[in-house]
Design a protein around this motif. Structure first.
Motif, PDB file in Angstrom:
ATOM      1  N   GLY A  64       0.786  -1.232   0.000  1.00 25.86           N
ATOM      2  CA  GLY A  64       0.000   0.000   0.000  1.00 25.86           C
ATOM      3  C   GLY A  64       0.812   1.275   0.000  1.00 25.86           C
ATOM      4  O   GLY A  64       0.259   2.354   0.283  1.00 25.86           O
ATOM      5  N   ASP A  65       2.100   1.187  -0.310  1.00 26.14           N
ATOM      6  CA  ASP A  65       2.966   2.363  -0.318  1.00 26.14           C
ATOM      7  C   ASP A  65       3.265   2.750  -1.767  1.00 26.14           C
ATOM      8  O   ASP A  65       3.934   2.000  -2.489  1.00 26.14           O
ATOM      9  CB  ASP A  65       4.265   2.059   0.433  1.00 26.14           C
ATOM     10  N   LEU A  66       2.772   3.901  -2.198  1.00 23.09           N
ATOM     11  CA  LEU A  66       3.002   4.377  -3.558  1.00 23.09           C
ATOM     12  C   LEU A  66       4.263   5.230  -3.672  1.00 23.09           C
ATOM     13  O   LEU A  66       4.555   5.752  -4.749  1.00 23.09           O
ATOM     14  CB  LEU A  66       1.797   5.193  -4.048  1.00 23.09           C
ATOM     15  N   GLY A  67       4.980   5.378  -2.600  1.00 24.10           N
ATOM     16  CA  GLY A  67       6.214   6.137  -2.660  1.00 24.10           C
ATOM     17  C   GLY A  67       6.042   7.582  -2.219  1.00 24.10           C
ATOM     18  O   GLY A  67       4.960   8.013  -1.811  1.00 24.10           O
ATOM     19  N   THR A  68       7.132   8.328  -2.341  1.00 22.42           N
ATOM     20  CA  THR A  68       7.171   9.732  -1.947  1.00 22.42           C
ATOM     21  C   THR A  68       7.529  10.586  -3.147  1.00 22.42           C
ATOM     22  O   THR A  68       8.428  10.235  -3.928  1.00 22.42           O
ATOM     23  CB  THR A  68       8.208   9.961  -0.833  1.00 22.42           C
TER      24      THR A  68
END
Length: 300
Positions: A64-68
């Motif tokens: 669930g982490d799309l990045g920064t």
């Protein structure tokens, strides 16, 4: 859907990395010292081999982490959460306007031009619909801004503030699909009007509006709903260009800025949202078609 999403994620990842230029240098500016750029590149993991970056991105995506964002330093999920509602509002409103205009217009054209009547009306409407569909939405949007905002001053030139700011973007999105969709509705209604069950309903001396509403329209929905789903996804994609013209604070304008700034995580996250929306709409259309299809299922 899972395979399609994987293909979309993979294609987007490698395509955005093929764009020439250094994203860190673009984000920090040309005057930033080389050692600062190198440190930021290592911190973002952009110095690793591309395959390692891809596998790491898939791992984060499954969690669930799309990045920064490289440009803003904010999580991409926060950016999407903020920018998605304005885009959905604009696309939904344009779809509603298109449906409210095209459905009754298509039925009216089918009834009035049936049997070769009023061929001039049919030919004129066909020409207008082809012309409206051929004009790019962003070009039509610029014409609307020039006439109704700059010359007449009736509507805001840009931004999202109040009901009036929705008018021109909605018209720009719906102007092309509405007449084209009306032609599809007309063709579907014409094919149903010649069906045997419609003639049977008329032989019972039922009112014309009742036959049209309860016999013709339900049996015209199959192809209409399929194209309606494609229309909705097309409207969502068209917001990318229209939002640029009207400085609309949505995903479209954010995507263009991210591409120009080589912001890999933001581009990948927004494209994933657009692709997921297309797949979800197509899946929902399939479910609705199965529910409303008047043909009896065949048991094997």
């Amino acid at each position: 859907m899972a395979i399609s999403l994987w293909c979309l994620v993979t294609a987007t990842f490698f395509m955005i990395h093929l764009v020439p230029g250094d994203p860190v240098r673009a984000a920090l500016g040309s005057s930033t010292p080389a050692d600062v750029v190198a440190a930021r590149t290592r911190a973002l993991g952009l110095d690793r081999p591309l395959t390692d970056q891809y596998l790491s991105y898939l791992h984060d995506l499954f969690h669930g982490d799309l990045g920064t964002s490289i440009l803003t330093g904010q999580p991409v999920t926060d950016t999407i959460r903020t920018q998605l509602p304005p885009t959905l509002q604009l696309a939904a409103l344009a779809f509603a306007v298109t449906a409210l205009v095209s459905l009754p217009l298509g039925v009216l054209l089918a009834v009035t031009t049936r049997g070769g009547r009023l061929r001039s009306v049919e030919s004129s409407f066909t020409g207008i619909s082809v012309l409206m569909l051929a004009v790019p939405s962003f070009l039509f949007a610029q014409g609307l801004v020039y006439v109704f905002s700059i010359q007449l001053g009736w509507f805001p030139i840009a931004g999202r503030s109040g009901v009036a700011s929705y008018v021109l973007p909605t018209v720009a999105l719906a102007a092309g699909p509405a007449p084209f969709f009306a032609r599809i509705v007309r063709a579907e209604v014409l094919s149903v009007l010649d069906a045997d069950f419609v003639r049977t309903a008329r032989s019972k001396r039922l009112p014309g509006w009742r036959v049209l509403l309860f016999d013709v329209l339900p049996n015209s929905l199959t192809s209409t709903l399929t194209l309606g789903g494609l229309l909705l996804t097309g409207l969502v994609a068209s917001t990318v260009f229209v939002e640029q013209v009207f400085s609309w604070p949505g995903l479209g304008s954010t995507l263009v800025s991210a591409i120009q700034g080589k912001d890999y995580p933001t581009v990948q996250g927004i494209v994933l949202v657009y692709g997921s929306a297309v797949l979800a709409v197509n899946f929902l259309v399939d479910l609705v078609l199965a529910a409303v299809d008047p043909r009896p299922s065949t048991k094997r």
